[in-house]
Design a protein around this motif. Structure first.
Motif, PDB file in Angstrom:
ATOM      1  N   GLY A 191      25.039  -1.396  16.787  1.00 37.34           N
ATOM      2  CA  GLY A 191      24.663  -1.751  18.146  1.00 37.34           C
ATOM      3  C   GLY A 191      23.184  -1.893  18.423  1.00 37.34           C
ATOM      4  O   GLY A 191      22.760  -1.767  19.578  1.00 37.34           O
ATOM      5  N   GLY A 192      22.374  -2.147  17.433  1.00 37.47           N
ATOM      6  CA  GLY A 192      20.951  -2.353  17.666  1.00 37.47           C
ATOM      7  C   GLY A 192      20.161  -1.057  17.698  1.00 37.47           C
ATOM      8  O   GLY A 192      20.679   0.034  17.463  1.00 37.47           O
ATOM      9  N   ASN A 193      18.848  -1.205  17.985  1.00 34.18           N
ATOM     10  CA  ASN A 193      17.924  -0.065  18.045  1.00 34.18           C
ATOM     11  C   ASN A 193      17.934   0.712  16.730  1.00 34.18           C
ATOM     12  O   ASN A 193      17.995   1.935  16.703  1.00 34.18           O
ATOM     13  N   MET A 194      17.863  -0.013  15.608  1.00 41.02           N
ATOM     14  CA  MET A 194      17.935   0.599  14.280  1.00 41.02           C
ATOM     15  C   MET A 194      16.681   0.295  13.466  1.00 41.02           C
ATOM     16  O   MET A 194      16.044  -0.746  13.642  1.00 41.02           O
ATOM     17  N   HIS A 195      16.352   1.228  12.582  1.00 36.80           N
ATOM     18  CA  HIS A 195      15.353   1.015  11.543  1.00 36.80           C
ATOM     19  C   HIS A 195      16.086   0.997  10.202  1.00 36.80           C
ATOM     20  O   HIS A 195      17.021   1.778   9.992  1.00 36.80           O
ATOM     21  N   VAL A 196      15.682   0.116   9.296  1.00 32.55           N
ATOM     22  CA  VAL A 196      16.341  -0.003   7.994  1.00 32.55           C
ATOM     23  C   VAL A 196      15.382   0.432   6.894  1.00 32.55           C
ATOM     24  O   VAL A 196      14.212   0.036   6.879  1.00 32.55           O
ATOM     25  N   VAL A 197      15.884   1.271   5.990  1.00 34.35           N
ATOM     26  CA  VAL A 197      15.119   1.693   4.818  1.00 34.35           C
ATOM     27  C   VAL A 197      15.902   1.265   3.580  1.00 34.35           C
ATOM     28  O   VAL A 197      17.037   1.697   3.377  1.00 34.35           O
ATOM     29  N   ALA A 198      15.308   0.410   2.765  1.00 30.63           N
ATOM     30  CA  ALA A 198      15.946  -0.063   1.531  1.00 30.63           C
ATOM     31  C   ALA A 198      15.293   0.615   0.340  1.00 30.63           C
ATOM     32  O   ALA A 198      14.070   0.559   0.185  1.00 30.63           O
ATOM     33  N   VAL A 199      16.109   1.258  -0.501  1.00 31.94           N
ATOM     34  CA  VAL A 199      15.595   1.982  -1.664  1.00 31.94           C
ATOM     35  C   VAL A 199      15.837   1.150  -2.911  1.00 31.94           C
ATOM     36  O   VAL A 199      16.974   0.988  -3.366  1.00 31.94           O
ATOM     37  N   CYS A 200      14.783   0.578  -3.455  1.00 29.65           N
ATOM     38  CA  CYS A 200      14.784  -0.214  -4.679  1.00 29.65           C
ATOM     39  C   CYS A 200      15.610  -1.501  -4.560  1.00 29.65           C
ATOM     40  O   CYS A 200      15.306  -2.361  -3.743  1.00 29.65           O
ATOM     41  N   THR A 226      11.758  -0.865   6.046  1.00 25.78           N
ATOM     42  CA  THR A 226      10.892  -0.213   5.069  1.00 25.78           C
ATOM     43  C   THR A 226      11.482  -0.442   3.694  1.00 25.78           C
ATOM     44  O   THR A 226      12.631  -0.082   3.435  1.00 25.78           O
ATOM     45  N   LEU A 227      10.716  -1.070   2.823  1.00 27.39           N
ATOM     46  CA  LEU A 227      11.173  -1.389   1.470  1.00 27.39           C
ATOM     47  C   LEU A 227      10.454  -0.480   0.487  1.00 27.39           C
ATOM     48  O   LEU A 227       9.216  -0.449   0.443  1.00 27.39           O
ATOM     49  N   MET A 228      11.223   0.246  -0.321  1.00 26.78           N
ATOM     50  CA  MET A 228      10.656   1.260  -1.211  1.00 26.78           C
ATOM     51  C   MET A 228      10.932   0.922  -2.675  1.00 26.78           C
ATOM     52  O   MET A 228      12.082   0.950  -3.116  1.00 26.78           O
ATOM     53  N   GLY A 229       9.893   0.591  -3.406  1.00 28.96           N
ATOM     54  CA  GLY A 229      10.044   0.313  -4.837  1.00 28.96           C
ATOM     55  C   GLY A 229      11.040  -0.783  -5.119  1.00 28.96           C
ATOM     56  O   GLY A 229      11.851  -0.667  -6.045  1.00 28.96           O
ATOM     57  N   GLY A 230      10.994  -1.875  -4.363  1.00 29.35           N
ATOM     58  CA  GLY A 230      11.977  -2.949  -4.489  1.00 29.35           C
ATOM     59  C   GLY A 230      11.486  -4.128  -5.310  1.00 29.35           C
ATOM     60  O   GLY A 230      10.301  -4.476  -5.275  1.00 29.35           O
ATOM     61  N   MET A 366       7.190  -2.357   6.454  1.00 28.01           N
ATOM     62  CA  MET A 366       6.437  -1.403   5.648  1.00 28.01           C
ATOM     63  C   MET A 366       6.944  -1.472   4.215  1.00 28.01           C
ATOM     64  O   MET A 366       8.151  -1.501   3.976  1.00 28.01           O
ATOM     65  N   THR A 367       6.025  -1.505   3.267  1.00 23.76           N
ATOM     66  CA  THR A 367       6.385  -1.476   1.850  1.00 23.76           C
ATOM     67  C   THR A 367       5.745  -0.251   1.212  1.00 23.76           C
ATOM     68  O   THR A 367       4.605   0.103   1.516  1.00 23.76           O
TER      69      THR A 367
END
Length: 446
Positions: A191-200, A226-230, A366-367
């Motif tokens: 439903g929106g109002n989300m932050h996404v964090v992707a791990v690798c 936020t992309l982490m080590g991708g 953010m990376t």
């Protein structure tokens, strides 16, 4: 502990891996079943030599026999999916229980919510974060430490990918485009109002999903990603994993690592990259270190050093638990991400339409990279900034964590003390459209 390959890109196979045909998976299952009587005998022997009434139990010989039995059992068993073990967290200094429940489900994935049972009103609403776990051999529980670090200050959701051998063929195939569809559906369900964090590994499909949503003016586009080590652009500072994929090409992987699930698994006859072959690749990358770790386990069992034994068990219970990957998803990921570099070249498509990250304008970026990352080299994740020129300078951040490898980007003491506070500050800034307050090592806008 050997953790360099933990949670990395879709696992490749080591040099000299055999050509895999369908009978080999059946033979593996038969060999595993044939060891059941031997495991039963060693279990009984272990109990006998750990019984305090047995005079041999307290001797060096008795302890050695019990230790040998445990090593045999642990090296021949199949490890199931680990438990999350996150029953509580601390919110504003108060311990609160946590309930893990599924809030969305399809054949190849469940969306889990770590529901914090907060009884006191919070000073401000906690940011809602969707952690996209890698679909790369290990279960989502690999990110237990990541979830634990976010829980005190965030409402946490995570993708819990299914073991392909447990999904009947009647449920259809699953490829990279389905992965992107799943992410979009999850964001709609939340439903929106989300932050996404992707791990690798999920960094590429997350960028693709957000690009598709922005191109469609989707109102449920996340506030930030936020992309982490991708592996966004593996042409930058390529690692041995990247070089292996590019040198061999997609047909080599199709011919050497894809097989069909055997009976009696629910996914019988589904094309997969099997977990046992992935584990072979994981182990052979650091074979000497794994052998030394198990020699140390034997010695510590004989000495009765419970702390070191428990640490070994905890690590390898997670490390040796692997799942089968859908063949279509694995091959498409290797081909598009590691061989063709489709996203940074502008050649990636989704359902016949171009995936264009330059459409991203409402989502802060953010990376995060590790200085010593040997899976996703420095610069591969940072490359996302060049693909998203419409994101304003004050809504983009790049951070390099000194002194950590791939695993340290999303777990460990430096992740908790240095990376998480910066991500939290970035999310708050993205939601209020302000510049992040914490100083970072390098901003892509500078």
């Amino acid at each position: 502990m050997p953790i360099g390959e933990f949670g990395g890109a879709p696992p490749l196979v080591s040099e000299g891996s055999p050509v895999l045909t369908t009978p080999m998976y059946w033979m593996y299952e038969m060999a595993h079943a044939s060891l059941n009587p031997a495991r039963a005998v060693t279990d009984a022997t272990k109990i006998l030599f750990q019984n305090p009434l047995n005079p041999w139990t307290h001797t060096e010989l008795g302890k050695s026999v019990a230790a040998a039995c445990e090593l045999f059992e642990r090296t021949t068993r199949r490890y199931g999916k680990p438990d999350w073990g996150l029953d509580e967290t601390q919110v504003n200094g108060v311990r609160v229980p946590v309930e893990v429940r599924s809030v969305w489900e399809k054949p190849f994935c469940r969306l889990l919510h770590f529901d914090r049972k907060v009884t006191r009103p919070l000073n401000s609403p906690a940011p809602r974060v969707l952690i996209v776990a890698p679909m790369s051999g290990h279960y989502a529980t690999l990110l237990r430490g990541t979830v634990e670090a976010f829980l005190p200050t965030h409402e946490v959701y995570i993708t819990d990918w299914s073991d392909a051998r447990m999904v009947p063929v009647t449920e259809g195939r699953f490829d990279l485009e389905d992965y992107v569809d799943y992410l979009i559906e999850m964001l709609h369900a939340l439903g929106g109002n989300m932050h996404v964090v992707a791990v690798c590994q999920p960094s590429v499909p997350v960028v693709a999903a957000v690009s598709v949503m922005e191109a469609n003016n989707d109102p449920y586009v996340p506030i930030s990603m936020t992309l982490m080590g991708g592996p966004i652009d593996t042409r930058r500072n390529p690692t041995s994993v990247n070089a292996l994929a590019e040198d061999r090409g997609i047909e080599w992987f199709r011919n050497h690592v894809i097989t069909k699930v055997p009976f009696p698994h629910p996914g019988v006859m589904r094309d997969v990259y099997p977990g046992f072959l992935q584990l072979n690749g994981f182990i052979t990358m650091n074979l000497d270190r794994h052998m030394d770790a198990h020699k140390a386990l034997f010695a510590n069992l004989v000495k009765g050093d419970g702390d070191l034994v428990d640490k070994h068990r905890e690590f390898y219970d997670e490390y040796l638990a692997v799942m089968d990957l859908p063949a279509e998803y694995y091959l498409q990921t290797v081909d598009l991400v590691f061989v063709k570099h489709a996203l940074p070249k502008g050649d990636m498509t989704h359902r016949g339409r171009p995936v264009d990250p330059s459409k991203i304008r409402r989502v802060a970026l953010m990376t995060v990279e590790g200085e010593n990352d040997d899976i996703s080299g420095l610069g591969q994740t940072e490359a996302t900034h060049a693909l998203c020129p419409l994101i304003p300078a004050h809504r983009r951040v790049h951070y390099v964590q000194k002194g950590v490898g791939h695993y340290g980007v999303f777990n460990g003491s430096r992740f908790r003390s240095e990376i998480v506070p910066r991500i939290n500050d970035f999310m708050i800034s993205a939601a209020t459209n302000k510049k992040p307050a914490l100083k970072v090592a390098h901003s892509a806008a500078e």
